[in-house]
Scaffold this motif. Sequence first.
Motif: not given
Length: 152
Positions: A62-63, A100-103, A133-136
């Motif tokens: 979650x970070x 997030x990594x795949x994005x 914050x993952x989107x950021x």
Amino acid sequence: MTELWNTDTRGVITLPSGRMIRGRGLRYDLPEGQNPTFAVHLMGHQPPEPQWDSLWVTWRDFWLPADPVDAMRKLRTAYDRAANERVEVCCGGGVGRTGTALSAICIFEGMDPKAAVKWVRQNYHARAVEVPWQRRFLWQVFAADGSGRHRQ
């Protein structure tokens, strides 16, 4: 050249470029069938050493990655190697950090962050990229060229 992923392998997505990458959760048993030849582990603690080449990105659940530039460099390595190898990106559950990594990898394909998240949610997991914050972080990836150098 290594034999690439079978297209019916669970967790494997085919990027618009044709590269295939598997996302998965390390908490679960290794899926039957082909093993990766290279993996990027997104974990808050060093994972056990697999039988294939791997890199570790320090990234708590979650970070964000502890070192975003290092994370981008390692994800770029995964992207580059996916052209000729079976590449896997994985975290504990296989959803938030992996999504997030795949994005981020989709951004290397030329997508903007919003399109990348949408694409990964449609093609990998509906809850990929779990927290704002993952989107950021993806906007930070977008601002860089994928090797840690910022665009001019």
